[in-house]
Every structure is written in C-alpha cells, then in structure tokens.
Design an enzyme around this catalytic site. Structure first.
Site, mmCIF file in Angstrom:
data_model
loop_
_atom_site.group_PDB
_atom_site.id
_atom_site.type_symbol
_atom_site.label_atom_id
_atom_site.label_comp_id
_atom_site.label_asym_id
_atom_site.label_seq_id
_atom_site.Cartn_x
_atom_site.Cartn_y
_atom_site.Cartn_z
ATOM 1 N N VAL A 11 -7.384 -0.181 -3.642
ATOM 2 C CA VAL A 11 -7.178 -1.038 -4.877
ATOM 3 C C VAL A 11 -8.235 -1.099 -5.848
ATOM 4 O O VAL A 11 -7.954 -0.821 -6.892
ATOM 5 C CB VAL A 11 -6.980 -2.653 -4.250
ATOM 6 C CG1 VAL A 11 -7.106 -3.607 -5.284
ATOM 7 C CG2 VAL A 11 -5.547 -2.804 -3.724
ATOM 8 N N LYS A 35 -18.278 8.145 0.898
ATOM 9 C CA LYS A 35 -17.206 8.111 -0.051
ATOM 10 C C LYS A 35 -17.876 8.139 -1.432
ATOM 11 O O LYS A 35 -17.090 8.807 -2.606
ATOM 12 C CB LYS A 35 -16.736 6.479 0.235
ATOM 13 C CG LYS A 35 -15.201 6.355 -0.389
ATOM 14 C CD LYS A 35 -14.738 4.914 -0.454
ATOM 15 C CE LYS A 35 -13.536 4.847 0.897
ATOM 16 N NZ LYS A 35 -13.217 3.719 0.644
ATOM 17 N N THR A 121 -6.704 -9.658 -1.425
ATOM 18 C CA THR A 121 -5.695 -10.750 -1.268
ATOM 19 C C THR A 121 -6.639 -11.696 -0.347
ATOM 20 O O THR A 121 -6.982 -11.394 0.830
ATOM 21 C CB THR A 121 -4.528 -10.061 -0.242
ATOM 22 O OG1 THR A 121 -4.038 -9.247 -1.361
ATOM 23 C CG2 THR A 121 -3.529 -11.240 -0.312
ATOM 24 N N PHE A 152 -0.870 -6.455 -7.180
ATOM 25 C CA PHE A 152 0.504 -6.248 -6.907
ATOM 26 C C PHE A 152 1.032 -4.823 -6.679
ATOM 27 O O PHE A 152 2.102 -4.435 -6.513
ATOM 28 C CB PHE A 152 1.802 -7.035 -7.504
ATOM 29 C CG PHE A 152 1.314 -8.560 -7.548
ATOM 30 C CD1 PHE A 152 1.820 -9.455 -6.782
ATOM 31 C CD2 PHE A 152 0.474 -9.004 -8.551
ATOM 32 C CE1 PHE A 152 1.406 -10.687 -6.721
ATOM 33 C CE2 PHE A 152 0.239 -10.505 -8.847
ATOM 34 C CZ PHE A 152 0.901 -11.058 -7.624
ATOM 35 N N ASN A 211 4.339 -11.408 -1.222
ATOM 36 C CA ASN A 211 4.665 -10.632 -0.070
ATOM 37 C C ASN A 211 5.467 -11.052 0.918
ATOM 38 O O ASN A 211 6.232 -10.174 1.548
ATOM 39 C CB ASN A 211 3.254 -9.967 0.392
ATOM 40 C CG ASN A 211 2.545 -8.946 -0.346
ATOM 41 O OD1 ASN A 211 3.001 -8.339 -1.212
ATOM 42 N ND2 ASN A 211 1.370 -8.557 -0.118
ATOM 43 N N LEU A 253 16.215 -4.142 0.128
ATOM 44 C CA LEU A 253 17.525 -4.467 1.076
ATOM 45 C C LEU A 253 17.702 -3.002 1.827
ATOM 46 O O LEU A 253 18.849 -2.693 1.766
ATOM 47 C CB LEU A 253 18.417 -4.836 0.308
ATOM 48 C CG LEU A 253 18.369 -6.356 -0.103
ATOM 49 C CD1 LEU A 253 19.750 -6.768 -0.792
ATOM 50 C CD2 LEU A 253 18.478 -7.096 1.132
ATOM 51 N N GLY A 256 15.687 -0.219 8.177
ATOM 52 C CA GLY A 256 15.030 0.860 8.630
ATOM 53 C C GLY A 256 14.357 0.452 10.095
ATOM 54 O O GLY A 256 14.835 -0.776 10.640
ATOM 55 N N CYS A 263 -0.372 -4.220 3.928
ATOM 56 C CA CYS A 263 -0.182 -5.709 3.318
ATOM 57 C C CYS A 263 0.876 -6.455 3.924
ATOM 58 O O CYS A 263 0.499 -7.794 4.341
ATOM 59 C CB CYS A 263 0.128 -5.418 1.840
ATOM 60 S SG CYS A 263 -1.273 -4.954 0.884
ATOM 61 N N ARG A 330 -2.008 2.465 8.164
ATOM 62 C CA ARG A 330 -2.254 0.967 8.590
ATOM 63 C C ARG A 330 -0.833 0.312 9.012
ATOM 64 O O ARG A 330 0.109 0.223 8.222
ATOM 65 C CB ARG A 330 -3.072 0.151 7.573
ATOM 66 C CG ARG A 330 -4.324 0.860 7.649
ATOM 67 C CD ARG A 330 -5.228 0.061 6.406
ATOM 68 N NE ARG A 330 -5.113 0.411 5.119
ATOM 69 C CZ ARG A 330 -5.620 -0.242 4.075
ATOM 70 N NH1 ARG A 330 -6.580 -1.015 4.184
ATOM 71 N NH2 ARG A 330 -5.342 0.355 2.757
HETATM 72 P P1 NAD Z 1 -9.616 -0.585 1.689
HETATM 73 O O1 NAD Z 1 -10.155 -0.654 3.180
HETATM 74 O O2 NAD Z 1 -8.907 0.703 1.473
HETATM 75 O O3 NAD Z 1 -10.945 -0.524 0.725
HETATM 76 C C1 NAD Z 1 -12.085 -1.586 1.001
HETATM 77 C C2 NAD Z 1 -13.390 -0.921 0.410
HETATM 78 O O4 NAD Z 1 -14.206 -1.907 0.196
HETATM 79 C C3 NAD Z 1 -13.869 0.087 1.608
HETATM 80 O O5 NAD Z 1 -14.109 1.421 0.906
HETATM 81 C C4 NAD Z 1 -15.202 -0.316 1.774
HETATM 82 O O6 NAD Z 1 -16.070 0.478 2.149
HETATM 83 C C5 NAD Z 1 -15.546 -1.240 0.825
HETATM 84 N N1 NAD Z 1 -16.378 -2.409 1.214
HETATM 85 C C6 NAD Z 1 -16.474 -3.403 2.161
HETATM 86 N N2 NAD Z 1 -17.283 -4.122 2.324
HETATM 87 C C7 NAD Z 1 -18.334 -3.682 1.173
HETATM 88 C C8 NAD Z 1 -19.412 -4.360 0.595
HETATM 89 N N3 NAD Z 1 -20.088 -5.045 1.049
HETATM 90 N N4 NAD Z 1 -19.881 -3.549 -0.688
HETATM 91 C C9 NAD Z 1 -19.243 -2.483 -1.329
HETATM 92 N N5 NAD Z 1 -18.235 -2.020 -0.767
HETATM 93 C C10 NAD Z 1 -17.504 -2.723 0.426
HETATM 94 O O7 NAD Z 1 -8.797 -1.758 1.148
HETATM 95 P P2 NAD Z 1 -7.742 -1.834 0.153
HETATM 96 O O8 NAD Z 1 -6.294 -1.262 0.976
HETATM 97 O O9 NAD Z 1 -7.944 -1.197 -1.358
HETATM 98 O O10 NAD Z 1 -7.382 -3.396 0.148
HETATM 99 C C11 NAD Z 1 -8.621 -4.291 -0.649
HETATM 100 C C12 NAD Z 1 -7.987 -5.538 -0.864
HETATM 101 O O11 NAD Z 1 -6.836 -5.383 -1.615
HETATM 102 C C13 NAD Z 1 -7.595 -6.264 0.374
HETATM 103 O O12 NAD Z 1 -7.630 -7.781 0.334
HETATM 104 C C14 NAD Z 1 -5.926 -5.955 0.419
HETATM 105 O O13 NAD Z 1 -5.160 -7.019 0.950
HETATM 106 C C15 NAD Z 1 -5.633 -6.173 -1.159
HETATM 107 N N6 NAD Z 1 -4.444 -5.190 -1.785
HETATM 108 C C16 NAD Z 1 -4.228 -3.924 -1.131
HETATM 109 C C17 NAD Z 1 -3.145 -3.326 -1.744
HETATM 110 C C18 NAD Z 1 -2.659 -2.016 -0.872
HETATM 111 O O14 NAD Z 1 -1.751 -1.358 -1.298
HETATM 112 N N7 NAD Z 1 -3.667 -1.413 -0.278
HETATM 113 C C19 NAD Z 1 -2.252 -3.826 -2.775
HETATM 114 C C20 NAD Z 1 -2.496 -5.161 -3.212
HETATM 115 C C21 NAD Z 1 -3.873 -5.787 -2.588
#
Ligand code: NAD
Length: 435
Positions: A11, A35, A121, A152, A211, A253, A256, A263, A330
C-alpha cells in the site's frame, strides 16, 4: 506539497509512487533498511504490474525519495500517511503495535502543524488512539489533525485502482484537514471521482464493511457452488443469472477454492472482534468466515477423495499467489491446499509465474518447476489454483501426455467440462457436476 508515507509495503509504495506521479513530493519511509536500499537502486520489493516504471520515473525526476530517516521526512511534510501492516492477532483483532510505534515516532519529530493520515486498515477508534498517543509523546505544543483515508486498491491492479478509484473516503474532524486532503487528491477531483467526506469512525468502518461484504459475496457463491454440485446445476450460469440483476451485480460471484490474501481473511475476523467488543454479533460475517474455511477444506478433500489413496501421489499445483498478477501469498488457498496434501504424504510439483520465491520461504521442500508443463511432467493430477492468464489456454494434449493419470482439477472454472471430458480428462471444477 511534500508528504511522507511511513511503511513502504504494497500500500505504501503504490500510494507514494502514485502521489509522486500526481506531482507531489513524496518520501517513502520504512524501517527495513534493505528494502529502502533496494528501492534506491530501482529494485521493487514485490510484483505489481506497472509499479517499477512509475517508481523509477518519479525517483529519477526527484519527486519520490526513499529513506529510513523519519525525522527529516516528517519535518518537511505537511501530510504524513501511516501505511504499516495491521496483521491479525490470535483473537482475530488487528495488531496495532506497528501503528502505535509510528505514532510515537511521529510525535518525536513534529515541530509544526501536520495532517496525520491512516491508510492502514485499522479498527474503529484507532484515529482517536493515534491522537492520544501523539499528544502524550509530543516534545512541544504543536497543532495536528488526524484523518482516516482507507485504501481500497486491489493487488494486481493497484495503480489503476489508485489513479481511478471508485471513491475516496476521507474521515476527519477538522475542515482544514479535509481541505488539505482534497488539495492532495485534486487530480482525482478533476476526473470526478466521488469523495465521501465523513467522520473518522465512519471512514474506518467503511473499509471493514466493504471488505466483509465482498468476502460474504464470495462465500455465498461458493456455498451455491456446493449445492450446484449436488443438484446438477451450473454455478457459472447461476452467477450470471444473478449478476445480471443490477441490484446484485456480477462481480465477486466467481466460485472457487475460497478467498485468501492479506485483506479479506484478516479484515473479516477483525470486524467480528470489533463488533463483539461492543456486544454486537455479526452473524453474516461470521458465517462468511466459516463458509470460507469450509471451502478450502472441501477443495482439498475433493482432490484427496478422487484417489483411492493420495499417499505417494504427485500433484502439480498451478498458481501459488492468492490471485493473479501478484506475488502475495498471504493466506493464499494454494498454500493451505499444498500443506494439507503434504500432510497426507502427497508430493508437490508447483509453478507460479511470480510467487515461487515467496512460497519457498514457507514451503522450501516442494519441487518448483519452470512452467505449467514442467509441473505436470509425471504428476498424477494437475490443480489450477490461481487463474493466471497463462493457464487459460494450456495445450491440453501435451498436458495429458505429461500426466501419469489424466486428473484435472480446475478450481477457477476456466475450462469447459464437456470439452475436457471429451479430451479424456477426469475433470473436476467448482459447482459444475461433470462426473
Ligand atoms: P506490508 O506488510 O506490505 O507493508 C508494511 C510495511 O511497513 C513493511 O515494509 C514494514 O517494514 C513497514 N513498517 C512496519 N513498521 C514500521 C515502522 N515503525 N516504521 C517504518 N516502517 C514500518 O503491508 P501492506 O500489504 O502494504 O498493508 C499495509 C496496510 O494497508 C494494512 O493495514 C493493510 O490491511 C492495508 N491494506 C492493504 C491492501 C493490500 O492489498 N495489501 C489493500 C488495502 C489496505
């Protein structure tokens, strides 16, 4: 405008890259030094179509920076996004420890007015929680506002979703913060994206409700599929017949093996926990979760039961990511299915276009193959778990020759049952009785 994104994952990186494409100056922060170094060298830490170009271009043009130094970034930014993970804890609730840590770090570095925005989220009430943490840890008296701006985007289509979203949700108390957020999102205003401006709690809940509703739709059609198999109906046609009703709509719909990903599984469970903490029972969301667990287990049983004994059989698995066009594994159904088949002493030959490196970290001992045909070579059955485009037009004669036995499990209903039977496969799909 300068902004900071804290948490450079799926995100955070997409958000940062897309805002920089809008002309905003963005610093993406992560605590993971490797990273950040890789990103500075143009290496994208995950697979997302179109992201590499966007990141490289904006990095080169100086609008996108990567750093581990939160202090400098916060100081020069007006808006600070929190985009760290909120993984599930044992009781289903969202683990807010990363969010809390970031809130404390922000507090240590604010010296002038800032808008602090949650993109992660987070449960209802987290905006207030962040406000309290920051207030408690501020080094000097400074004004700031909290905003909830849930994301989203869909992995695999994340850039398109960010650039052309169905809506932008902004939850805030302060009019000043709303005005700054609208300014930041101005390019989307120009293309008439609907904006939902509301209070923080409502914005936080919109994300979980959306969601959970989508997850419920998936579980609903999966349960219909199970019934279709018993009564001789075709779930694809049932879904089409339902989806043509404008009140229902055709999306989500597709029957699968059950939903997965970073999420739906965690957000449905977190919503249940939020509700139960307020003495509210969300029966429908609870049922959607149970139906999903059942669907993944039922799918594995279907594969096992096709054989007299699964022990010693070799199963080719096509697709490991939870959906196509991502390397995110995941909660991917493929991982549960493989683990269950391994527990029954089957052997696995797996192939995925981009998710094999990630899968090796959790399943190091299965055989990884060079393509779909290599995976099928000498296998007793092939299972399509993820509907990557390259699995949509397989050379079936070749697949049949490569397989030891012509067992074909199509968990995404890609192929035509009659044609597959005519080709001599023992063909199993979802919600379409063929045998
Ligand atoms: P992710 O695990 O890919 O990325 C999170 C990042 O945060 C990691 O790189 C981690 O090293 C970093 N991090 C953690 N603690 C930190 C800190 N103190 N300082 C700096 N960096 C730090 O997670 P994601 O999939 O991007 O999801 C992030 C959020 O967005 C979650 O709450 C998720 O539910 C929400 N979200 C995800 C999606 C999706 O499709 N992946 C879509 C919508 C919302």
């Amino acid at each position: 405008m300068h902004i900071t994104i804290i948490g450079t994952g799926y995100v955070g990186l997409v958000t940062g890259a897309c805002f920089s494409e809008f002309g905003v100056f963005v610093t993406c922060i992560d605590k993971d030094k490797n990273k950040i170094e890789s990103l500075k060298n143009g290496v994208i830490p995950f697979y997302e179509p179109g992201l590499e170009d966007l990141v490289k271009r904006n990095f080169k043009q100086g609008r996108l920076k990567f750093s581990t130094d939160i202090g400098e970034a916060v100081e020069e930014s007006l808006v600070i996004f929190i985009a760290v993970g909120t993984p599930p804890r044992g009781d289903g609730s969202a683990d807010l420890s990363y969010v809390d840590d970031v809130a404390k770090e922000i507090a240590n570095h604010i010296k002038s007015y800032k808008v602090i925005v949650t993109k992660s989220t987070v449960p209802v009430g987290t905006g207030e929680r962040i406000r309290k943490i920051i207030s408690q840890h501020l080094k000097e008296e400074v004004d700031f506002d909290i905003v909830s701006n849930p994301e989203f985007l869909r992995e695999g289509a994340a850039i398109e979703d960010f650039m052309r979203p169905n809506r932008v949700v902004i939850g805030a108390k302060s009019q000043q913060a709303v005005a700054i957020m609208k300014d930041l999102y101005r390019p989307l205003y120009l293309i008439e994206t609907p904006f939902v401006i509301t209070n923080i709690e409502t914005a936080e809940l919109i994300k979980y409700a959306s969601n959970s509703f989508l997850a419920t739709k998936v579980s609903f059609i999966n349960e219909m599929a199970n019934l279709c198999e018993k009564v001789g109906a075709d779930v694809n046609v049932v879904a089409k017949g339902m989806g043509l009703d404008g009140r229902i709509g055709p999306k989500f719909l597709h029957a699968g093996p059950g939903f997965g990903g970073s999420c739906f599984p965690k957000d449905t469970k977190a919503l249940l926990k939020i509700a139960s903490d307020h003495n509210i029972e969300l029966r429908i969301v609870g049922a959607a979760i149970k139906a999903n667990e059942n669907q993944i287990a039922r799918t594995t049983e279907k594969i096992k039961n096709a054989f007299n004994a699964i022990k010693g059989k070799t199963i080719a698995i096509l697709g490991l990511s939870f959906k196509p066009n991502t390397d995110d594994i995941r909660e991917a159904p493929a991982i549960s299915i493989i683990q269950s088949l391994l527990n029954a002493d089957a052997n696995i030959r797996a192939y995925d276009p981009v998710a094999m490196d990630n899968t090796k970290t959790v399943l190091p001992d299965i055989t990884y193959c060079s393509d779909a045909y290599d995976a099928c070579n000498g296998a007793d059955a092939v299972v399509i778990v993820t509907e990557w485009n390259q699995f949509r037009n397989l050379e079936m004669e070749r697949i049949k020759q490569l397989l030891k036995q012509p067992y074909f499990f199509d968990l995404r209903n890609i192929y035509d049952p009659q044609k597959m039977q005519a080709l001599g496969f023992r063909y199993y799909s979802v919600g379409r009785r063929t045998l």
